[in-house]
Design an enzyme around this catalytic site. Structure first.
Site, PDB file in Angstrom:
ATOM      1  N   CYS A 181      14.633  22.456  -9.409  1.00  0.00           N
ATOM      2  CA  CYS A 181      15.556  22.293 -10.543  1.00  0.00           C
ATOM      3  C   CYS A 181      14.821  22.343 -11.879  1.00  0.00           C
ATOM      4  O   CYS A 181      15.442  22.306 -12.935  1.00  0.00           O
ATOM      5  CB  CYS A 181      16.329  20.978 -10.416  1.00  0.00           C
ATOM      6  SG  CYS A 181      15.375  19.534 -10.919  1.00  0.00           S
ATOM      7  N   ALA A 215     -10.887  -7.491   7.304  1.00  0.00           N
ATOM      8  CA  ALA A 215      -9.611  -7.425   8.023  1.00  0.00           C
ATOM      9  C   ALA A 215      -9.782  -6.920   9.450  1.00  0.00           C
ATOM     10  O   ALA A 215      -9.172  -7.449  10.381  1.00  0.00           O
ATOM     11  CB  ALA A 215      -8.639  -6.530   7.252  1.00  0.00           C
ATOM     12  N   HIS A 253       5.889  -0.612  -2.591  1.00  0.00           N
ATOM     13  CA  HIS A 253       5.484   0.179  -3.765  1.00  0.00           C
ATOM     14  C   HIS A 253       5.618   1.676  -3.520  1.00  0.00           C
ATOM     15  O   HIS A 253       5.038   2.467  -4.259  1.00  0.00           O
ATOM     16  CB  HIS A 253       4.048  -0.172  -4.172  1.00  0.00           C
ATOM     17  CG  HIS A 253       3.919  -1.561  -4.725  1.00  0.00           C
ATOM     18  ND1 HIS A 253       2.737  -2.266  -4.759  1.00  0.00           N
ATOM     19  CD2 HIS A 253       4.851  -2.387  -5.272  1.00  0.00           C
ATOM     20  CE1 HIS A 253       2.952  -3.454  -5.298  1.00  0.00           C
ATOM     21  NE2 HIS A 253       4.220  -3.558  -5.610  1.00  0.00           N
ATOM     22  N   CYS A 261      11.674  14.010  -7.680  1.00  0.00           N
ATOM     23  CA  CYS A 261      11.934  14.748  -8.920  1.00  0.00           C
ATOM     24  C   CYS A 261      12.500  13.792  -9.970  1.00  0.00           C
ATOM     25  O   CYS A 261      13.465  13.077  -9.697  1.00  0.00           O
ATOM     26  CB  CYS A 261      12.917  15.888  -8.663  1.00  0.00           C
ATOM     27  SG  CYS A 261      13.394  16.708 -10.198  1.00  0.00           S
ATOM     28  N   CYS A 305       9.859  20.639  -9.481  1.00  0.00           N
ATOM     29  CA  CYS A 305      10.954  20.754  -8.507  1.00  0.00           C
ATOM     30  C   CYS A 305      11.682  22.093  -8.715  1.00  0.00           C
ATOM     31  O   CYS A 305      11.566  22.709  -9.779  1.00  0.00           O
ATOM     32  CB  CYS A 305      11.906  19.586  -8.763  1.00  0.00           C
ATOM     33  SG  CYS A 305      13.360  19.552  -7.721  1.00  0.00           S
ATOM     34  N   ASN A 333       0.820  -1.211   0.000  1.00  0.00           N
ATOM     35  CA  ASN A 333       0.000   0.000   0.000  1.00  0.00           C
ATOM     36  C   ASN A 333       0.855   1.263   0.000  1.00  0.00           C
ATOM     37  O   ASN A 333       1.982   1.262   0.479  1.00  0.00           O
ATOM     38  CB  ASN A 333      -0.964  -0.006   1.182  1.00  0.00           C
ATOM     39  CG  ASN A 333      -1.980  -1.122   1.054  1.00  0.00           C
ATOM     40  OD1 ASN A 333      -2.127  -1.692  -0.022  1.00  0.00           O
ATOM     41  ND2 ASN A 333      -2.670  -1.443   2.132  1.00  0.00           N
ATOM     42  N   ASP A 335      -0.598   4.280   1.068  1.00  0.00           N
ATOM     43  CA  ASP A 335      -1.470   5.255   1.730  1.00  0.00           C
ATOM     44  C   ASP A 335      -0.946   5.734   3.092  1.00  0.00           C
ATOM     45  O   ASP A 335      -1.586   6.561   3.737  1.00  0.00           O
ATOM     46  CB  ASP A 335      -2.881   4.670   1.893  1.00  0.00           C
ATOM     47  CG  ASP A 335      -2.883   3.312   2.612  1.00  0.00           C
ATOM     48  OD1 ASP A 335      -1.975   3.051   3.429  1.00  0.00           O
ATOM     49  OD2 ASP A 335      -3.800   2.513   2.346  1.00  0.00           O
TER      50      ASP A 335
HETATM   51  P1  NAD Z   1      -6.300  -5.790  -4.952  1.00  0.00           P
HETATM   52  O1  NAD Z   1      -7.039  -4.535  -5.196  1.00  0.00           O
HETATM   53  O2  NAD Z   1      -5.826  -6.553  -6.117  1.00  0.00           O
HETATM   54  O3  NAD Z   1      -7.191  -6.796  -4.080  1.00  0.00           O
HETATM   55  C1  NAD Z   1      -7.747  -6.461  -2.862  1.00  0.00           C
HETATM   56  C2  NAD Z   1      -7.839  -7.717  -2.016  1.00  0.00           C
HETATM   57  O4  NAD Z   1      -8.357  -7.364  -0.747  1.00  0.00           O
HETATM   58  C3  NAD Z   1      -8.786  -8.780  -2.580  1.00  0.00           C
HETATM   59  O5  NAD Z   1      -8.188 -10.043  -2.410  1.00  0.00           O
HETATM   60  C4  NAD Z   1     -10.053  -8.640  -1.726  1.00  0.00           C
HETATM   61  O6  NAD Z   1     -10.750  -9.855  -1.588  1.00  0.00           O
HETATM   62  C5  NAD Z   1      -9.457  -8.191  -0.406  1.00  0.00           C
HETATM   63  N1  NAD Z   1     -10.328  -7.369   0.425  1.00  0.00           N
HETATM   64  C6  NAD Z   1     -11.165  -6.371   0.042  1.00  0.00           C
HETATM   65  N2  NAD Z   1     -11.735  -5.790   1.111  1.00  0.00           N
HETATM   66  C7  NAD Z   1     -11.234  -6.426   2.207  1.00  0.00           C
HETATM   67  C8  NAD Z   1     -11.434  -6.271   3.603  1.00  0.00           C
HETATM   68  N3  NAD Z   1     -12.233  -5.346   4.112  1.00  0.00           N
HETATM   69  N4  NAD Z   1     -10.760  -7.103   4.436  1.00  0.00           N
HETATM   70  C9  NAD Z   1      -9.926  -8.068   3.956  1.00  0.00           C
HETATM   71  N5  NAD Z   1      -9.701  -8.256   2.630  1.00  0.00           N
HETATM   72  C10 NAD Z   1     -10.348  -7.441   1.775  1.00  0.00           C
HETATM   73  O7  NAD Z   1      -5.111  -5.441  -3.976  1.00  0.00           O
HETATM   74  P2  NAD Z   1      -3.599  -5.854  -3.981  1.00  0.00           P
HETATM   75  O8  NAD Z   1      -3.469  -7.326  -4.129  1.00  0.00           O
HETATM   76  O9  NAD Z   1      -2.998  -5.190  -2.805  1.00  0.00           O
HETATM   77  O10 NAD Z   1      -2.990  -5.212  -5.312  1.00  0.00           O
HETATM   78  C11 NAD Z   1      -3.282  -3.912  -5.671  1.00  0.00           C
HETATM   79  C12 NAD Z   1      -2.084  -3.025  -5.909  1.00  0.00           C
HETATM   80  O11 NAD Z   1      -2.598  -1.696  -5.908  1.00  0.00           O
HETATM   81  C13 NAD Z   1      -1.065  -3.047  -4.827  1.00  0.00           C
HETATM   82  O12 NAD Z   1       0.148  -3.060  -5.457  1.00  0.00           O
HETATM   83  C14 NAD Z   1      -1.217  -1.716  -4.080  1.00  0.00           C
HETATM   84  O13 NAD Z   1       0.023  -1.042  -4.054  1.00  0.00           O
HETATM   85  C15 NAD Z   1      -2.055  -0.858  -4.957  1.00  0.00           C
HETATM   86  N6  NAD Z   1      -3.180  -0.189  -4.254  1.00  0.00           N
HETATM   87  C16 NAD Z   1      -2.947   0.379  -3.039  1.00  0.00           C
HETATM   88  C17 NAD Z   1      -3.977   0.995  -2.372  1.00  0.00           C
HETATM   89  C18 NAD Z   1      -3.677   1.606  -1.029  1.00  0.00           C
HETATM   90  O14 NAD Z   1      -2.561   2.065  -0.796  1.00  0.00           O
HETATM   91  N7  NAD Z   1      -4.646   1.595  -0.093  1.00  0.00           N
HETATM   92  C19 NAD Z   1      -5.268   1.028  -2.917  1.00  0.00           C
HETATM   93  C20 NAD Z   1      -5.467   0.454  -4.179  1.00  0.00           C
HETATM   94  C21 NAD Z   1      -4.401  -0.168  -4.834  1.00  0.00           C
END
Ligand code: NAD
Length: 248
Positions: free
Chosen positions: A150, A232, A119, A127, A148, A102, A104
């Site tokens: 620069c 979760a 990621h 930059c 930036c 993530n 975020d």
């Molecule tokens: P994904 O979007 O491919 O899949 C989300 C997964 O989370 C699924 O398996 C789904 O079943 C599960 N899920 C959904 N809600 C849930 C909950 N409340 N509790 C538990 N499980 C739950 O996500 P990914 O596999 O992490 O891949 C996506 C890519 O996108 C990653 O590389 C990430 O960096 C990026 N991304 C990040 C964010 C963030 O930073 N919050 C948001 C969107 C995408």
């Protein structure tokens, strides 16, 4: 399911080096859309918009989308119970490290500290010319694309499709995978390469796998030892409660 949670708690209690590996699903209850799934971003946007070649060719257009989807959403999002449980387990010495896909910053906000941000993170901008890091704020992203001192274009310090994993995060994640004997996977489909290989490698080296997800993932029937199906926040809280019975 209850006995599964108890069994998972026992594994954590007895493990030498537990780590967590998280994906977009852990932040879904903080109001951040995932990529895949019913309301996922891929149902509304073309993944090509997140390719580095699109960003470098159309920085202003790309930034408008990034600002709306990430920066504005993240500004309104707070960690949920799932982030807090992982942070408390780290503080209590029961989780040693966390690898997140993530971007975020919610794990850090919740109190986790030993984090490999595989990621990157939207906290900073980088930059493209001088590689300097600049802290993101409303002023800097007021005029798009931000520039930036620069003169180079600033890009969020996150990995776009077509970019390499940051070296520091990759090394930290690899060290964790080499050491871990138990990995808790939370909220990821396991479809984003090369992050998706980390749990597989940990398992190949002998680590047990606990998985928390609302639906089965590409790991569930392949490497997962205990699958805790559910959101979760509630699932990790139940797990924490079972662990506290063991820790007293
Ligand atoms: P994904 O979007 O491919 O899949 C989300 C997964 O989370 C699924 O398996 C789904 O079943 C599960 N899920 C959904 N809600 C849930 C909950 N409340 N509790 C538990 N499980 C739950 O996500 P990914 O596999 O992490 O891949 C996506 C890519 O996108 C990653 O590389 C990430 O960096 C990026 N991304 C990040 C964010 C963030 O930073 N919050 C948001 C969107 C995408």
């Amino acid at each position: 399911m209850k006995s599964n949670t108890r069994e998972a708690a026992g594994l954590i209690f007895n493990s030498r080096y537990t780590c967590a590996f998280t994906g977009a699903g852990i932040s879904e209850e903080s109001g951040i859309p995932t990529f895949r799934g019913e309301d996922g971003l891929w149902t509304k946007y073309d993944p090509e918009l997140f390719d580095i070649s699109y960003f470098t060719a159309n920085p202003a257009e790309s930034w408008k989308l990034l600002k709306k989807l990430f920066f504005e959403t993240f500004a309104e999002s707070r960690p949920n119970e799932a982030h807090y449980v992982l942070a408390r387990l780290e503080q209590g010495g029961l989780i040693k490290a966390l690898i997140t896909q993530n971007i975020d910053n919610l794990h850090f906000e919740a109190g986790s500290r030993n984090i490999a941000e595989y990621h990157g993170n939207c906290r900073d901008l980088v930059c493209l010319r001088c590689r300097k890091l600049v802290r993101a704020n409303d002023k800097i992203i007021g005029n798009l694309p931000p520039v930036c001192r620069c003169g180079g274009t600033l890009k969020p310090d996150i990995i776009f499709f077509g970019e390499e994993i940051p070296r520091k995060a990759a090394l930290k994640a690899q060290k964790t995978v080499n050491k871990t004997d138990l990995m808790i996977i939370v909220g990821t489909t396991g479809e984003v390469y090369p992050a998706s290989l980390l749990p597989i490698e940990a398992n190949r080296r002998g680590a047990k796998i606990i998985e928390v997800n609302t639906s089965p993932s590409s790991y569930t029937n392949v490497i997962t030892d205990i699958f805790l199906q559910g959101k979760a926040s509630t699932t990790l809280k139940e797990l924490e409660d079972e662990i506290s019975i063991l820790t007293g």
